[in-house]
Scaffold this motif. Structure first.
Motif, PDB file in Angstrom:
ATOM      1  N   SER A  24      -7.598  14.034  -5.231  1.00  0.00           N
ATOM      2  CA  SER A  24      -6.591  12.994  -5.410  1.00  0.00           C
ATOM      3  C   SER A  24      -5.326  13.389  -4.671  1.00  0.00           C
ATOM      4  CB  SER A  24      -6.298  12.794  -6.891  1.00  0.00           C
ATOM      5  OG  SER A  24      -5.832  13.988  -7.471  1.00  0.00           O
ATOM      6  N   HIS A  77       0.834  -1.200   0.000  1.00  0.00           N
ATOM      7  CA  HIS A  77       0.000   0.000   0.000  1.00  0.00           C
ATOM      8  C   HIS A  77       0.874   1.258   0.000  1.00  0.00           C
ATOM      9  CE1 HIS A  77      -4.175  -1.535   1.486  1.00  0.00           C
ATOM     10  NE2 HIS A  77      -3.726  -2.222   0.452  1.00  0.00           N
ATOM     11  N   SER A  82      -8.757   8.815  -6.130  1.00  0.00           N
ATOM     12  CA  SER A  82     -10.156   8.841  -5.693  1.00  0.00           C
ATOM     13  C   SER A  82     -10.246   8.875  -4.168  1.00  0.00           C
ATOM     14  CB  SER A  82     -10.878   7.612  -6.249  1.00  0.00           C
ATOM     15  OG  SER A  82     -12.232   7.633  -5.858  1.00  0.00           O
ATOM     16  N   LEU A  83     -10.054  10.077  -3.600  1.00  0.00           N
ATOM     17  CA  LEU A  83     -10.085  10.243  -2.145  1.00  0.00           C
ATOM     18  C   LEU A  83     -11.363  10.948  -1.726  1.00  0.00           C
ATOM     19  CD1 LEU A  83      -6.450  11.549  -1.509  1.00  0.00           C
ATOM     20  CD2 LEU A  83      -7.242   9.180  -1.677  1.00  0.00           C
ATOM     21  N   THR A 123     -13.869   2.647   0.294  1.00  0.00           N
ATOM     22  CA  THR A 123     -13.281   1.759   1.290  1.00  0.00           C
ATOM     23  C   THR A 123     -12.561   2.570   2.356  1.00  0.00           C
ATOM     24  OG1 THR A 123     -12.943   0.123  -0.444  1.00  0.00           O
ATOM     25  CG2 THR A 123     -11.683  -0.180   1.595  1.00  0.00           C
ATOM     26  N   SER A 182      -3.761   2.138  -6.195  1.00  0.00           N
ATOM     27  CA  SER A 182      -4.784   2.292  -7.231  1.00  0.00           C
ATOM     28  C   SER A 182      -5.872   3.290  -6.832  1.00  0.00           C
ATOM     29  CB  SER A 182      -5.420   0.937  -7.550  1.00  0.00           C
ATOM     30  OG  SER A 182      -6.029   0.394  -6.392  1.00  0.00           O
ATOM     31  N   ASP A 183      -5.958   3.648  -5.540  1.00  0.00           N
ATOM     32  CA  ASP A 183      -6.998   4.566  -5.063  1.00  0.00           C
ATOM     33  C   ASP A 183      -6.510   6.005  -4.883  1.00  0.00           C
ATOM     34  OD1 ASP A 183      -8.739   2.452  -5.047  1.00  0.00           O
ATOM     35  OD2 ASP A 183      -8.822   2.244  -2.870  1.00  0.00           O
ATOM     36  N   ARG A 218     -11.854   7.728   2.989  1.00  0.00           N
ATOM     37  CA  ARG A 218     -12.411   6.607   2.236  1.00  0.00           C
ATOM     38  C   ARG A 218     -11.898   6.744   0.808  1.00  0.00           C
ATOM     39  NH1 ARG A 218     -16.757   8.104   5.800  1.00  0.00           N
ATOM     40  NH2 ARG A 218     -17.166   6.379   7.203  1.00  0.00           N
ATOM     41  N   THR A 219     -11.639   5.597   0.164  1.00  0.00           N
ATOM     42  CA  THR A 219     -10.996   5.651  -1.144  1.00  0.00           C
ATOM     43  C   THR A 219     -11.684   4.765  -2.168  1.00  0.00           C
ATOM     44  OG1 THR A 219      -9.475   3.828  -0.683  1.00  0.00           O
ATOM     45  CG2 THR A 219      -8.760   6.037  -0.036  1.00  0.00           C
ATOM     46  N   GLY A 220     -11.435   5.084  -3.434  1.00  0.00           N
ATOM     47  CA  GLY A 220     -11.915   4.281  -4.540  1.00  0.00           C
ATOM     48  C   GLY A 220     -13.409   4.397  -4.759  1.00  0.00           C
ATOM     49  N   LEU A 247      -3.383   3.297   2.020  1.00  0.00           N
ATOM     50  CA  LEU A 247      -4.361   2.912   1.017  1.00  0.00           C
ATOM     51  C   LEU A 247      -3.685   2.261  -0.175  1.00  0.00           C
ATOM     52  CD1 LEU A 247      -5.208   5.861  -1.212  1.00  0.00           C
ATOM     53  CD2 LEU A 247      -4.227   6.369   0.994  1.00  0.00           C
ATOM     54  N   THR A 265     -13.287  15.926  -1.637  1.00  0.00           N
ATOM     55  CA  THR A 265     -12.912  14.953  -2.643  1.00  0.00           C
ATOM     56  C   THR A 265     -11.695  15.465  -3.406  1.00  0.00           C
ATOM     57  OG1 THR A 265     -14.445  15.919  -4.236  1.00  0.00           O
ATOM     58  CG2 THR A 265     -15.260  14.061  -2.931  1.00  0.00           C
TER      59      THR A 265
END
Length: 168
Positions: free
Chosen positions: A160, A66, A140-141, A99, A136-137, A93-95, A133, A158
């Motif tokens: 990145s 991660h 997308s935060l 998550t 890959s996420d 939370r991400t993606g 995290l 929101t």
């Protein structure tokens, strides 16, 4: 001696125990690094940056493979009452599935539990929060900052994470 029927134990709980950040609705939505959010009490929150970082070998809360991300959070207490940061939470939370990301505690890099103490009326305080995290996420935060879990209204942000060193 054993307690009698007239004595009752008082349960104790830590600040925020059993409370989901954002459970009281949102104060508003902003962009990481751009838009502050104010709640009706006059407290203004902003996530001024989200930057990738490499956790130290002593960091707690990391997963192999991660990436670490540091969120810079700024809180201005525009209310008339002191704001106790013991009730302030920052969640990431991400993606696409939003998550939850684990908070990283990394003393070697100066990342602990974030803001502490009280922010007096009219004052501003800032601190950094580290999270773990999947790489890959990073684009997308979703950050939820709840200034006071006793009357929760979360500010949502929101954006990145930028590369370490400020490059995008």
């Amino acid at each position: 001696s054993a307690p009698t029927g007239s004595e009752t134990a008082t349960p104790t709980r830590s600040p925020g125990a059993g409370v989901t950040p954002g459970g009281g609705g949102t104060a508003g939505t902003g962009q990481i690094g751009q838009t502050p959010v104010s709640d009706p009490s006059g407290v203004t929150v902003s996530v001024t940056s989200a930057t990738q970082y490499t956790p130290s070998s002593e960091a707690v809360g990391t997963v192999v493979g991660h990436t670490g991300v540091v969120l810079s959070v700024k809180v201005t207490n525009g209310s008339t009452q002191p704001l106790d940061t013991a009730y302030l939470t920052v969640a990431l939370r991400t993606g696409a599935a939003l998550t939850p990301a684990a908070q990283i505690f990394d003393a070697a890099n100066g990342y602990g539990s974030g803001l502490t103490g009280t922010i007096a009326a009219g004052q501003t305080a800032s601190d950094e929060y580290a999270f773990d995290l999947p790489a890959s996420d990073l684009s997308s935060l979703n950050v939820l900052v709840t200034p006071d879990l006793r009357s929760p209204r979360s500010a949502s942000f929101t954006g990145s994470a930028s590369a370490a060193g400020g490059a995008t």
